[in-house]
Design a protein around this motif. Structure first.
Motif, mmCIF file in Angstrom:
data_model
loop_
_atom_site.group_PDB
_atom_site.id
_atom_site.type_symbol
_atom_site.label_atom_id
_atom_site.label_comp_id
_atom_site.label_asym_id
_atom_site.label_seq_id
_atom_site.Cartn_x
_atom_site.Cartn_y
_atom_site.Cartn_z
ATOM 1 N N VAL A 19 1.076 -1.307 -0.318
ATOM 2 C CA VAL A 19 0.082 0.162 -0.066
ATOM 3 C C VAL A 19 1.115 1.578 0.333
ATOM 4 C CG1 VAL A 19 -1.581 1.412 1.021
ATOM 5 C CG2 VAL A 19 -2.266 -1.139 1.291
ATOM 6 N N VAL A 20 1.986 0.908 0.397
ATOM 7 C CA VAL A 20 2.275 2.638 0.683
ATOM 8 C C VAL A 20 3.737 2.801 -0.579
ATOM 9 C CG1 VAL A 20 4.481 3.440 2.680
ATOM 10 C CG2 VAL A 20 2.314 2.473 3.504
ATOM 11 N N LEU A 21 4.212 1.849 -0.586
ATOM 12 C CA LEU A 21 4.862 1.294 -2.423
ATOM 13 C C LEU A 21 3.720 2.044 -3.477
ATOM 14 C CD1 LEU A 21 7.045 -1.079 -1.715
ATOM 15 C CD2 LEU A 21 8.336 1.117 -1.251
ATOM 16 N N GLY A 22 2.494 1.587 -3.236
ATOM 17 C CA GLY A 22 1.827 2.284 -4.331
ATOM 18 C C GLY A 22 1.492 3.269 -4.282
ATOM 19 N N LEU A 23 1.532 4.155 -3.451
ATOM 20 C CA LEU A 23 0.888 5.270 -2.886
ATOM 21 C C LEU A 23 1.964 6.225 -2.953
ATOM 22 C CD1 LEU A 23 -1.634 5.292 -0.389
ATOM 23 C CD2 LEU A 23 -2.129 5.147 -2.342
ATOM 24 N N LEU A 24 3.355 6.182 -2.511
ATOM 25 C CA LEU A 24 4.525 6.337 -3.145
ATOM 26 C C LEU A 24 4.472 6.302 -4.494
ATOM 27 C CD1 LEU A 24 6.804 5.646 -0.106
ATOM 28 C CD2 LEU A 24 6.192 7.344 -0.665
ATOM 29 N N ALA A 25 4.581 5.833 -5.065
ATOM 30 C CA ALA A 25 4.956 5.924 -6.521
ATOM 31 C C ALA A 25 3.800 6.362 -7.066
ATOM 32 C CB ALA A 25 4.562 4.167 -6.692
ATOM 33 N N HIS A 32 1.822 6.543 -12.454
ATOM 34 C CA HIS A 32 0.901 5.772 -12.035
ATOM 35 C C HIS A 32 0.368 4.669 -11.979
ATOM 36 C CE1 HIS A 32 -0.717 9.518 -10.292
ATOM 37 N NE2 HIS A 32 0.305 10.327 -12.036
ATOM 38 N N ARG A 33 0.807 3.894 -12.961
ATOM 39 C CA ARG A 33 0.530 2.594 -13.629
ATOM 40 C C ARG A 33 1.245 1.852 -12.464
ATOM 41 N NH1 ARG A 33 1.821 3.196 -20.160
ATOM 42 N NH2 ARG A 33 -0.711 3.653 -20.296
ATOM 43 N N ILE A 34 2.406 1.864 -11.894
ATOM 44 C CA ILE A 34 2.936 1.736 -11.374
ATOM 45 C C ILE A 34 2.855 1.621 -9.625
ATOM 46 C CG2 ILE A 34 6.031 0.905 -9.927
ATOM 47 C CD1 ILE A 34 7.403 2.019 -12.683
ATOM 48 N N GLY A 35 1.914 2.266 -8.976
ATOM 49 C CA GLY A 35 1.587 2.475 -8.068
ATOM 50 C C GLY A 35 0.690 1.722 -7.926
ATOM 51 N N ALA A 36 -0.098 1.590 -9.348
ATOM 52 C CA ALA A 36 -1.723 0.719 -9.215
ATOM 53 C C ALA A 36 -1.502 -1.089 -9.121
ATOM 54 C CB ALA A 36 -2.224 0.808 -10.916
ATOM 55 N N VAL A 37 -0.200 -1.519 -10.001
ATOM 56 C CA VAL A 37 0.319 -2.636 -9.811
ATOM 57 C C VAL A 37 0.707 -2.935 -8.744
ATOM 58 C CG1 VAL A 37 2.272 -3.512 -11.051
ATOM 59 C CG2 VAL A 37 1.235 -2.355 -12.447
ATOM 60 N N LEU A 38 1.429 -1.355 -7.600
ATOM 61 C CA LEU A 38 1.460 -2.657 -6.324
ATOM 62 C C LEU A 38 0.376 -2.515 -5.156
ATOM 63 C CD1 LEU A 38 4.838 -0.259 -5.900
ATOM 64 C CD2 LEU A 38 4.883 -2.790 -5.874
ATOM 65 N N LEU A 39 -0.381 -1.642 -5.894
ATOM 66 C CA LEU A 39 -1.914 -1.825 -4.952
ATOM 67 C C LEU A 39 -2.504 -3.275 -5.365
ATOM 68 C CD1 LEU A 39 -2.417 2.379 -5.172
ATOM 69 C CD2 LEU A 39 -1.438 1.083 -2.889
ATOM 70 N N THR A 40 -2.280 -3.176 -6.478
ATOM 71 C CA THR A 40 -3.058 -4.621 -7.075
ATOM 72 C C THR A 40 -2.431 -6.509 -6.657
ATOM 73 O OG1 THR A 40 -2.108 -4.824 -9.124
ATOM 74 C CG2 THR A 40 -3.841 -3.536 -8.718
ATOM 75 N N MET A 41 -1.010 -6.006 -5.345
ATOM 76 C CA MET A 41 -0.393 -6.740 -4.836
ATOM 77 C C MET A 41 -0.892 -7.068 -4.000
ATOM 78 S SD MET A 41 1.295 -7.997 -7.664
ATOM 79 C CE MET A 41 2.797 -8.508 -6.227
ATOM 80 N N THR A 42 -2.229 -6.477 -2.929
ATOM 81 C CA THR A 42 -2.181 -6.625 -1.981
ATOM 82 C C THR A 42 -3.059 -7.066 -1.247
ATOM 83 O OG1 THR A 42 -3.973 -5.590 -2.120
ATOM 84 C CG2 THR A 42 -2.042 -4.618 -0.900
ATOM 85 N N PRO A 43 -3.218 -8.651 -2.955
ATOM 86 C CA PRO A 43 -4.762 -9.368 -2.863
ATOM 87 C C PRO A 43 -3.761 -10.965 -2.713
ATOM 88 C CG PRO A 43 -5.424 -8.485 -4.085
ATOM 89 C CD PRO A 43 -4.052 -7.679 -3.396
ATOM 90 N N ILE A 85 -7.186 1.126 2.643
ATOM 91 C CA ILE A 85 -6.311 1.423 1.278
ATOM 92 C C ILE A 85 -6.898 2.772 0.489
ATOM 93 C CG2 ILE A 85 -6.221 1.117 -1.877
ATOM 94 C CD1 ILE A 85 -5.331 -1.356 -0.850
ATOM 95 N N LYS A 86 -8.451 2.485 0.639
ATOM 96 C CA LYS A 86 -9.542 4.196 0.510
ATOM 97 C C LYS A 86 -8.773 5.387 1.354
ATOM 98 C CE LYS A 86 -13.629 5.686 -0.752
ATOM 99 N NZ LYS A 86 -15.107 5.518 -0.939
ATOM 100 N N TRP A 87 -8.175 5.017 2.229
ATOM 101 C CA TRP A 87 -8.497 5.096 3.740
ATOM 102 C C TRP A 87 -6.941 5.873 3.735
ATOM 103 C CZ3 TRP A 87 -4.773 4.849 7.313
ATOM 104 C CH2 TRP A 87 -4.329 5.683 8.570
ATOM 105 N N ALA A 88 -5.993 5.160 3.389
ATOM 106 C CA ALA A 88 -4.296 6.045 3.238
ATOM 107 C C ALA A 88 -4.668 6.851 1.862
ATOM 108 C CB ALA A 88 -4.315 4.129 2.711
ATOM 109 N N ASP A 89 -5.026 6.067 1.049
ATOM 110 C CA ASP A 89 -5.050 6.906 -0.823
ATOM 111 C C ASP A 89 -5.428 8.369 -0.105
ATOM 112 O OD1 ASP A 89 -4.766 7.509 -3.452
ATOM 113 O OD2 ASP A 89 -6.836 8.086 -3.170
#
Length: 181
Positions: A19-25, A32-43, A85-89
């Motif tokens: 989550v943090v790496l995705g939001l930092l990215a 933005h794409r790398i951030g989205a990929v990192l966020l989708t790795m949580t599942p 994730i929405k809270w952190a975002d």
């Protein structure tokens, strides 16, 4: 330390690292794409945990409280993960991208959110119960899975607490502090 407990701790850390790496990215580096990929790795973290629990039990392990805790963790992660994730975002967007400040809810808006949490808790408890049932069925040995039965009352108590919380705010909505008006 119990292996499954260590994997649960690693999964929780892994969830927040992604989550943090995705939001930092997304917000700091503007990738933005790398951030989205990192966020989708949580599942994926959840799948690793579930796989570890199943492999441990199928290789002759005896279920402990921590196997049940893993089921609870998975239920919470699936039902509440998007909200977390929405809270952190919202906080990252505010801090790093000049987004609006996160909104504190009061009154009926807070009450509605409490009832949404009751629905999320229902889903989380259902998922956890389903995973407990799956683990029990896969092992098919009551002696090795008896510890899992102790988690069902925990799910019920958790649900009741969340339900009472929502009911209480239905009859007495959360008031906005005088300084915030």
């Amino acid at each position: 330390m119990d292996l499954i407990l260590a994997i649960i701790i690693a999964a929780e850390i892994g969830f927040w690292v992604f989550v943090v790496l995705g939001l930092l990215a997304r917000y700091v580096l503007r990738w933005h794409r790398i951030g989205a990929v990192l966020l989708t790795m949580t599942p994926v973290v959840d799948l690793v945990l579930l796989t570890a629990v199943i492999v441990n039990l199928q290789n002759g392990g005896t279920a402990t409280f921590f196997h049940g805790l893993a089921a609870l963790y998975l239920g919470i992660s699936i039902a509440y993960g998007h909200k977390m994730i929405k809270w952190a975002d919202a906080r990252f967007a505010h801090r790093f991208a000049h987004g609006p400040a996160p909104v504190k809810l009061y009154g009926w808006e807070y009450t509605k959110e409490c009832w949404k949490d009751v629905a999320r808790t229902t889903l989380a408890a259902g998922i956890a119960a389903g995973i407990l049932w799956l683990l029990t069925a896969l092992v098919d040995d009551a002696d090795r899975t008896s510890a899992l039965m102790g988690i069902y009352p925990v799910l019920g108590i958790w649900y009741l607490i969340d339900l009472i919380w929502a009911i209480s705010y239905t009859f007495s909505p959360k008031k906005q502090p005088a300084a915030a008006k």
